[in-house]
Scaffold this motif. Structure first.
Motif, PDB file in Angstrom:
ATOM      1  N   PHE A  40      49.039  27.306  45.841  1.00 47.04           N
ATOM      2  CA  PHE A  40      47.747  27.346  45.167  1.00 47.04           C
ATOM      3  C   PHE A  40      46.914  28.397  45.874  1.00 47.04           C
ATOM      4  N   SER A  41      46.621  29.504  45.194  1.00 49.72           N
ATOM      5  CA  SER A  41      45.845  30.574  45.825  1.00 49.72           C
ATOM      6  C   SER A  41      44.792  31.087  44.847  1.00 49.72           C
ATOM      7  N   THR A  42      43.810  31.757  45.379  1.00 55.43           N
ATOM      8  CA  THR A  42      42.747  32.295  44.539  1.00 55.43           C
ATOM      9  C   THR A  42      42.981  33.775  44.287  1.00 55.43           C
ATOM     10  N   GLY A  43      42.414  34.249  43.184  1.00 57.70           N
ATOM     11  CA  GLY A  43      42.472  35.666  42.862  1.00 57.70           C
ATOM     12  C   GLY A  43      41.257  36.375  43.425  1.00 57.70           C
ATOM     13  N   THR A  44      41.152  37.666  43.128  1.00 56.66           N
ATOM     14  CA  THR A  44      40.034  38.447  43.642  1.00 56.66           C
ATOM     15  C   THR A  44      39.359  39.247  42.536  1.00 56.66           C
ATOM     16  N   VAL A  45      38.053  39.409  42.665  1.00 58.18           N
ATOM     17  CA  VAL A  45      37.270  40.316  41.842  1.00 58.18           C
ATOM     18  C   VAL A  45      36.804  41.419  42.789  1.00 58.18           C
ATOM     19  N   VAL A  46      37.376  42.624  42.620  1.00 56.16           N
ATOM     20  CA  VAL A  46      37.041  43.754  43.491  1.00 56.16           C
ATOM     21  C   VAL A  46      36.710  44.957  42.609  1.00 56.16           C
ATOM     22  N   LEU A  47      35.448  45.335  42.614  1.00 50.80           N
ATOM     23  CA  LEU A  47      34.953  46.443  41.804  1.00 50.80           C
ATOM     24  C   LEU A  47      34.932  47.714  42.640  1.00 50.80           C
ATOM     25  N   GLY A  48      35.425  48.798  42.070  1.00 53.57           N
ATOM     26  CA  GLY A  48      35.381  50.091  42.740  1.00 53.57           C
ATOM     27  C   GLY A  48      34.782  51.133  41.818  1.00 53.57           C
ATOM     28  N   LEU A  49      34.248  52.201  42.385  1.00 52.38           N
ATOM     29  CA  LEU A  49      33.702  53.322  41.627  1.00 52.38           C
ATOM     30  C   LEU A  49      34.257  54.621  42.173  1.00 52.38           C
ATOM     31  N   ALA A  50      34.508  55.558  41.282  1.00 57.88           N
ATOM     32  CA  ALA A  50      34.903  56.903  41.687  1.00 57.88           C
ATOM     33  C   ALA A  50      34.086  57.897  40.857  1.00 57.88           C
ATOM     34  N   PRO A  51      33.379  58.811  41.465  1.00 53.42           N
ATOM     35  CA  PRO A  51      33.205  58.945  42.901  1.00 53.42           C
ATOM     36  C   PRO A  51      32.321  57.821  43.444  1.00 53.42           C
ATOM     37  N   ALA A  52      32.426  57.601  44.740  1.00 57.54           N
ATOM     38  CA  ALA A  52      31.651  56.526  45.371  1.00 57.54           C
ATOM     39  C   ALA A  52      30.181  56.900  45.511  1.00 57.54           C
ATOM     40  N   SER A  53      29.884  58.205  45.511  1.00 56.65           N
ATOM     41  CA  SER A  53      28.478  58.627  45.597  1.00 56.65           C
ATOM     42  C   SER A  53      28.284  59.950  44.861  1.00 56.65           C
TER      43      SER A  53
END
Length: 190
Positions: A40-53
């Motif tokens: 039993f494990s949890t998933g992840t919500v990981v948001l990324g942006l390109a370019p970062a700045s």
């Protein structure tokens, strides 16, 4: 036989009968099976942006001028997510000769398009609003983003032809922020 002996015999008989019945109930056939090693494990919500700045560096704008910037939203997690976009940390600087009560971010118009576009002529934007309005409320993106996938957006910033001399030498700085949550988050306004 005395009453005490009769009572003692009754207790002994009752106890012996209960023991015999209990022992007899284990005479049925039984079997046990085990399903082992469950995880039993949890998933992840990981948001990324390109370019970062620095998607934009629109300098020397004038009434009627536009500038395009591109951002790629990345789902680097294991769960699909829904998300929204907002301008954050907007700072206006008025360095012109004429004092105006309206900041330049009220004048700058932001249009957001689907895809990484080099020309938006004739393309209908997903949203269009002033930079200040985009800073005051997040705009939900109608589609979810699957795990390990990306979506490109083109941002067009325009200084309208109605912006007069009051806005010469003005500037606005800030960030474009995307916020994500799991798809079935009931507390998330859509």
């Amino acid at each position: 036989m005395s009453l005490k002996k009769k009572l003692a015999m009754a207790v002994v008989s009752t106890t012996a009968g209960a023991v015999i019945m209990a022992a007899g109930s284990f005479a049925y056939f039984t079997s046990t099976a085990t399903n082992a090693s469950n995880t039993f494990s949890t998933g992840t919500v990981v948001l990324g942006l390109a370019p970062a700045s620095t998607a934009f560096n629109a300098t020397n704008m004038y009434p009627g001028a536009s500038n395009l910037g591109h951002l790629q939203v990345q789902n680097n997690g294991t769960l699909p997510f829904k998300y929204e976009v907002q301008a954050t940390g907007i700072t206006n600087t008025h360095a012109g000769n004429v004092d105006t009560a309206t900041p330049i971010s009220d004048q700058l118009q932001v249009a957001i398009y689907d895809g990484n576009l080099t020309d938006v002529t004739g393309v209908t934007p997903l949203w269009s609003t002033s930079l200040n309005t985009l800073a005051s409320a997040a705009i939900p993106v109608p589609e979810t983003l699957a795990a390990a996938s990306n979506r490109d957006f083109t941002f067009k910033v325009t200084l309208p032809t109605t912006a007069g001399n009051d806005y010469q030498n003005d500037s606005a700085t800030g960030s474009i922020t995307f916020i994500a949550t799991q798809v079935d988050n009931p507390g998330w306004a859509e």
